[in-house]
Motif scaffolding. Structure first.
Motif, PDB file in Angstrom:
ATOM      1  N   ASN A 169       0.828  -1.213   0.000  1.00  0.00           N
ATOM      2  CA  ASN A 169       0.000   0.000   0.000  1.00  0.00           C
ATOM      3  C   ASN A 169       0.855   1.253   0.000  1.00  0.00           C
ATOM      4  O   ASN A 169       0.546   2.235  -0.687  1.00  0.00           O
ATOM      5  N   CYS A 170       1.940   1.240   0.775  1.00  0.00           N
ATOM      6  CA  CYS A 170       2.858   2.391   0.755  1.00  0.00           C
ATOM      7  C   CYS A 170       3.452   2.576  -0.632  1.00  0.00           C
ATOM      8  O   CYS A 170       3.672   3.705  -1.085  1.00  0.00           O
ATOM      9  N   ALA A 171       3.722   1.463  -1.314  1.00  0.00           N
ATOM     10  CA  ALA A 171       4.344   1.527  -2.642  1.00  0.00           C
ATOM     11  C   ALA A 171       3.482   2.295  -3.634  1.00  0.00           C
ATOM     12  O   ALA A 171       4.005   3.052  -4.467  1.00  0.00           O
ATOM     13  N   GLN A 172       2.166   2.094  -3.569  1.00  0.00           N
ATOM     14  CA  GLN A 172       1.276   2.786  -4.522  1.00  0.00           C
ATOM     15  C   GLN A 172       1.437   4.302  -4.426  1.00  0.00           C
ATOM     16  O   GLN A 172       1.538   4.992  -5.445  1.00  0.00           O
ATOM     17  N   PHE A 173       1.462   4.821  -3.207  1.00  0.00           N
ATOM     18  CA  PHE A 173       1.559   6.276  -3.020  1.00  0.00           C
ATOM     19  C   PHE A 173       2.993   6.764  -3.199  1.00  0.00           C
ATOM     20  O   PHE A 173       3.224   7.846  -3.753  1.00  0.00           O
ATOM     21  N   ALA A 174       3.982   5.972  -2.727  1.00  0.00           N
ATOM     22  CA  ALA A 174       5.379   6.371  -2.907  1.00  0.00           C
ATOM     23  C   ALA A 174       5.725   6.444  -4.392  1.00  0.00           C
ATOM     24  O   ALA A 174       6.376   7.404  -4.846  1.00  0.00           O
ATOM     25  N   ASN A 175       5.285   5.457  -5.179  1.00  0.00           N
ATOM     26  CA  ASN A 175       5.559   5.459  -6.618  1.00  0.00           C
ATOM     27  C   ASN A 175       4.880   6.643  -7.302  1.00  0.00           C
ATOM     28  O   ASN A 175       5.478   7.299  -8.162  1.00  0.00           O
ATOM     29  N   GLN A 176       3.649   6.899  -6.912  1.00  0.00           N
ATOM     30  CA  GLN A 176       2.913   8.020  -7.513  1.00  0.00           C
ATOM     31  C   GLN A 176       3.630   9.345  -7.251  1.00  0.00           C
ATOM     32  O   GLN A 176       3.773  10.177  -8.164  1.00  0.00           O
ATOM     33  N   ILE A 177       4.092   9.536  -6.035  1.00  0.00           N
ATOM     34  CA  ILE A 177       4.729  10.808  -5.671  1.00  0.00           C
ATOM     35  C   ILE A 177       6.128  10.914  -6.275  1.00  0.00           C
ATOM     36  O   ILE A 177       6.496  11.958  -6.832  1.00  0.00           O
ATOM     37  N   PHE A 178       6.923   9.850  -6.187  1.00  0.00           N
ATOM     38  CA  PHE A 178       8.286   9.907  -6.728  1.00  0.00           C
ATOM     39  C   PHE A 178       8.282  10.045  -8.248  1.00  0.00           C
ATOM     40  O   PHE A 178       9.133  10.750  -8.814  1.00  0.00           O
ATOM     41  N   ASN A 179       7.341   9.382  -8.917  1.00  0.00           N
ATOM     42  CA  ASN A 179       7.316   9.421 -10.383  1.00  0.00           C
ATOM     43  C   ASN A 179       6.782  10.741 -10.927  1.00  0.00           C
ATOM     44  O   ASN A 179       6.986  11.058 -12.104  1.00  0.00           O
ATOM     45  N   ASN A 180       6.100  11.516 -10.084  1.00  0.00           N
ATOM     46  CA  ASN A 180       5.533  12.801 -10.530  1.00  0.00           C
ATOM     47  C   ASN A 180       5.875  13.902  -9.536  1.00  0.00           C
ATOM     48  O   ASN A 180       5.026  14.747  -9.221  1.00  0.00           O
ATOM     49  N   TYR A 181       7.095  13.900  -9.049  1.00  0.00           N
ATOM     50  CA  TYR A 181       7.452  14.795  -7.946  1.00  0.00           C
ATOM     51  C   TYR A 181       7.339  16.269  -8.307  1.00  0.00           C
ATOM     52  O   TYR A 181       7.135  17.123  -7.443  1.00  0.00           O
ATOM     53  N   GLU A 182       7.443  16.620  -9.615  1.00  0.00           N
ATOM     54  CA  GLU A 182       7.350  18.026 -10.008  1.00  0.00           C
ATOM     55  C   GLU A 182       5.956  18.595  -9.758  1.00  0.00           C
ATOM     56  O   GLU A 182       5.774  19.820  -9.656  1.00  0.00           O
ATOM     57  N   ASP A 183       4.956  17.710  -9.645  1.00  0.00           N
ATOM     58  CA  ASP A 183       3.569  18.154  -9.525  1.00  0.00           C
ATOM     59  C   ASP A 183       3.107  18.327  -8.084  1.00  0.00           C
ATOM     60  O   ASP A 183       1.959  18.740  -7.857  1.00  0.00           O
ATOM     61  N   TYR A 184       3.974  18.008  -7.119  1.00  0.00           N
ATOM     62  CA  TYR A 184       3.524  17.996  -5.728  1.00  0.00           C
ATOM     63  C   TYR A 184       4.275  19.005  -4.876  1.00  0.00           C
ATOM     64  O   TYR A 184       5.401  19.404  -5.184  1.00  0.00           O
ATOM     65  N   SER A 185       3.629  19.364  -3.769  1.00  0.00           N
ATOM     66  CA  SER A 185       4.214  20.324  -2.831  1.00  0.00           C
ATOM     67  C   SER A 185       5.310  19.664  -2.009  1.00  0.00           C
ATOM     68  O   SER A 185       5.437  18.433  -1.976  1.00  0.00           O
ATOM     69  N   GLY A 186       6.081  20.501  -1.314  1.00  0.00           N
ATOM     70  CA  GLY A 186       7.159  19.983  -0.481  1.00  0.00           C
ATOM     71  C   GLY A 186       6.658  19.068   0.614  1.00  0.00           C
ATOM     72  O   GLY A 186       7.279  18.044   0.926  1.00  0.00           O
ATOM     73  N   SER A 187       5.524  19.400   1.226  1.00  0.00           N
ATOM     74  CA  SER A 187       4.973  18.566   2.294  1.00  0.00           C
ATOM     75  C   SER A 187       4.548  17.199   1.762  1.00  0.00           C
ATOM     76  O   SER A 187       4.712  16.172   2.435  1.00  0.00           O
ATOM     77  N   THR A 188       4.022  17.177   0.535  1.00  0.00           N
ATOM     78  CA  THR A 188       3.626  15.910  -0.071  1.00  0.00           C
ATOM     79  C   THR A 188       4.850  15.070  -0.403  1.00  0.00           C
ATOM     80  O   THR A 188       4.832  13.838  -0.248  1.00  0.00           O
ATOM     81  N   LEU A 189       5.929  15.733  -0.837  1.00  0.00           N
ATOM     82  CA  LEU A 189       7.167  15.002  -1.137  1.00  0.00           C
ATOM     83  C   LEU A 189       7.759  14.390   0.130  1.00  0.00           C
ATOM     84  O   LEU A 189       8.311  13.279   0.094  1.00  0.00           O
ATOM     85  N   ILE A 190       7.647  15.100   1.246  1.00  0.00           N
ATOM     86  CA  ILE A 190       8.098  14.523   2.523  1.00  0.00           C
ATOM     87  C   ILE A 190       7.288  13.271   2.839  1.00  0.00           C
ATOM     88  O   ILE A 190       7.841  12.234   3.230  1.00  0.00           O
ATOM     89  N   LEU A 191       5.967  13.373   2.647  1.00  0.00           N
ATOM     90  CA  LEU A 191       5.106  12.220   2.908  1.00  0.00           C
ATOM     91  C   LEU A 191       5.461  11.052   1.987  1.00  0.00           C
ATOM     92  O   LEU A 191       5.465   9.887   2.409  1.00  0.00           O
ATOM     93  N   GLY A 192       5.804  11.347   0.724  1.00  0.00           N
ATOM     94  CA  GLY A 192       6.211  10.303  -0.214  1.00  0.00           C
ATOM     95  C   GLY A 192       7.471   9.586   0.245  1.00  0.00           C
ATOM     96  O   GLY A 192       7.585   8.359   0.138  1.00  0.00           O
ATOM     97  N   ALA A 193       8.433  10.373   0.771  1.00  0.00           N
ATOM     98  CA  ALA A 193       9.671   9.778   1.282  1.00  0.00           C
ATOM     99  C   ALA A 193       9.393   8.909   2.506  1.00  0.00           C
ATOM    100  O   ALA A 193       9.992   7.843   2.680  1.00  0.00           O
ATOM    101  N   VAL A 194       8.459   9.360   3.352  1.00  0.00           N
ATOM    102  CA  VAL A 194       8.086   8.570   4.535  1.00  0.00           C
ATOM    103  C   VAL A 194       7.406   7.277   4.112  1.00  0.00           C
ATOM    104  O   VAL A 194       7.677   6.200   4.666  1.00  0.00           O
ATOM    105  N   PHE A 195       6.525   7.363   3.106  1.00  0.00           N
ATOM    106  CA  PHE A 195       5.861   6.158   2.607  1.00  0.00           C
ATOM    107  C   PHE A 195       6.889   5.158   2.070  1.00  0.00           C
ATOM    108  O   PHE A 195       6.778   3.950   2.302  1.00  0.00           O
ATOM    109  N   PHE A 196       7.897   5.653   1.337  1.00  0.00           N
ATOM    110  CA  PHE A 196       8.920   4.728   0.837  1.00  0.00           C
ATOM    111  C   PHE A 196       9.723   4.132   1.992  1.00  0.00           C
ATOM    112  O   PHE A 196      10.125   2.974   1.946  1.00  0.00           O
TER     113      PHE A 196
END
Length: 435
Positions: A169-196
């Motif tokens: 489940n973490c992979a689904q969101f981590a992949n989404q955020i890492f693969n499209n990192y230009e589209d997300y805010s800094g706080s969302t990128l932090i959450l993506g790193a935590v999910f990974f």
């Protein structure tokens, strides 16, 4: 099953190490013993180097010439990485090195040795076993042990929960955020790193739990590979608790032969950077892994210089229910440093990593993340609470029955099964299959 032709590779490696072990014992000449040891080392590392690192070195060779104004045409070699080669290569090397060091007598039982090299539960992603520990277990007559099997089933269940519910489940969101990192805010990128961060832990420690549990069903004991690393109070403690079989392998077969901590401070620093850089390179032929290793070495350096790298040998709050405020801060800082380092591990290349980090440290770092999967956060809380309660055990739910006077633990096992079936995410390949 993946590709039967690669069986010849593991068979050749098995024959070489089996033969070299016998020849090392038979010969009295120290030079001949060293020769046979080096044959084993060069054959194993040669295979690993060709299949895993050929294109990496060729690409960097071409890039080095391009800096000098010489454009070389490069066409990558079409090399398929054999599954598990990084793991069984180190496992067979431990055998010949231990025979050379006279820690182990070479086996004359080719079947037992072949089973040691290719033991199916941990062949693909460890734990990386030592011959001194696992090989003698193949000599014993096997009898079914009910208590051992029940313990193994319990560990398999917890491993499945960590892999299927947490990691996938973490992979689904981590992949989404890492693969499209230009589209997300800094706080969302932090959450993506935590999910990974939780993905790789659930994925890899889950695999190890399943492998250890399956082995117990057959009466085998494998070494522990994880010991609640995210409850560590400093980076040194983290590396004593994360991928223990690899960390101790590098300690025994690389760090100590290089001189370990016996020399001066410069030698200690040099050896520390060597093992962290080699550890990073072992994970993959990409500069991201090397930077990840170097970053962890830098984290480790202040502890080494201050002589505090052997603090915190016992699990946090061992005789208490909750950690102190100081321990909470230590765990938080260590976890934050680890999350930052995992960005390089997850990134496709250095450009991706630095772009992701640049996106974090922007004006949008303060704000609510665009992605907030409440169900996943609740599942992570459940996993962390269970791991905290069981942190004194080999795995989190090992002694769950101790706390139950009304057989509550059976209901909890059913609850875990329910979560596995209900929240089982989209199928995700084990991360360490690529290594």
């Amino acid at each position: 099953m993946w590709d039967w032709r690669f069986l010849f590779l593991i068979l050749f490696s098995t024959v070489v190490d089996y033969t070299m072990g016998i020849l090392i014992e038979k010969n009295d000449s120290k030079n001949k013993k060293k020769l046979f040891l080096w044959i084993s080392i060069l054959v194993n590392l040669g295979f690993l180097g060709y299949f895993k690192y050929s294109n990496f070195f060729l690409e960097n060779f071409v890039q080095a010439f391009s800096f000098l104004g010489q454009d070389l045409k490069f066409r990558g070699l079409e090399i398929v990485l054999p599954v598990g080669i990084s793991f069984y290569t180190f496992q067979t090397l431990s055998y010949t090195i231990d025979v050379y060091r006279k820690k182990l007598s070479p086996t004359k039982d080719f079947i037992a040795f072949s089973a040691f090299v290719s033991f199916f539960p941990q062949l693909v992603a460890g734990p990386i076993e030592r011959a001194t520990h696992l090989l003698p277990q193949f000599y014993r007559k096997r009898k079914f042990d009910y208590k051992l099997a029940v313990n193994g089933m319990r560990q398999i269940l917890w491993g499945l929960f960590k892999k299927v519910v947490i990691a996938d489940n973490c992979a689904q969101f981590a992949n989404q955020i890492f693969n499209n990192y230009e589209d997300y805010s800094g706080s969302t990128l932090i959450l993506g790193a935590v999910f990974f961060t939780f993905q790789i832990y659930g994925d890899f420690s889950g695999y190890s739990d399943i492998a250890i549990g399956i082995s117990r069903l057959f009466g085998f004991d494998l070494m522990r590979n994880f010991a609640y690393p995210y409850f560590s109070r400093d980076i040194a403690e983290f590396w004593r608790r994360w991928h223990i079989s690899l960390s101790t392998w590098f300690r025994d077969y690389l760090y100590i032969p290089l001189g370990g901590s016996r020399g001066g401070m410069w030698m200690k620093i040099r050896n520390t950077f060597i093992i962290f850089l080699v550890s990073g390179f072992w994970h993959g032929a990409n500069w991201t892994f090397i930077v990840w290793g170097a970053l962890n070495a830098l984290y480790f350096l202040p502890l080494l210089l201050s002589g505090k790298n052997r603090n915190h040998l016992e699990v946090v709050a061992y005789d208490k229910s909750l950690p102190s405020f100081k321990e909470i801060l230590q765990i938080g800082v260590t976890f934050g440093l680890t999350v930052f380092a995992w960005i390089f591990f997850r990134a496709e290349n250095l450009g991706h990593a630095f772009g992701y980090i640049n996106g974090i440290f922007s004006d949008s770092i303060i704000g609510v993340p665009e992605i907030r999967p409440s169900y996943l956060i609740a599942l992570l809380v459940v996993a962390l609470v269970v791991e905290w309660i069981g942190r004194r055990n080999q795995f989190a739910i090992e002694s769950l029955r101790i706390y139950s006077k009304f057989r509550f633990h059976y209901l909890f096992y059913l609850f875990l099964c329910y979560l596995i079936f209900i929240f089982g995410g989209q199928e995700q390949e084990f991360i360490y299959f690529q290594f």
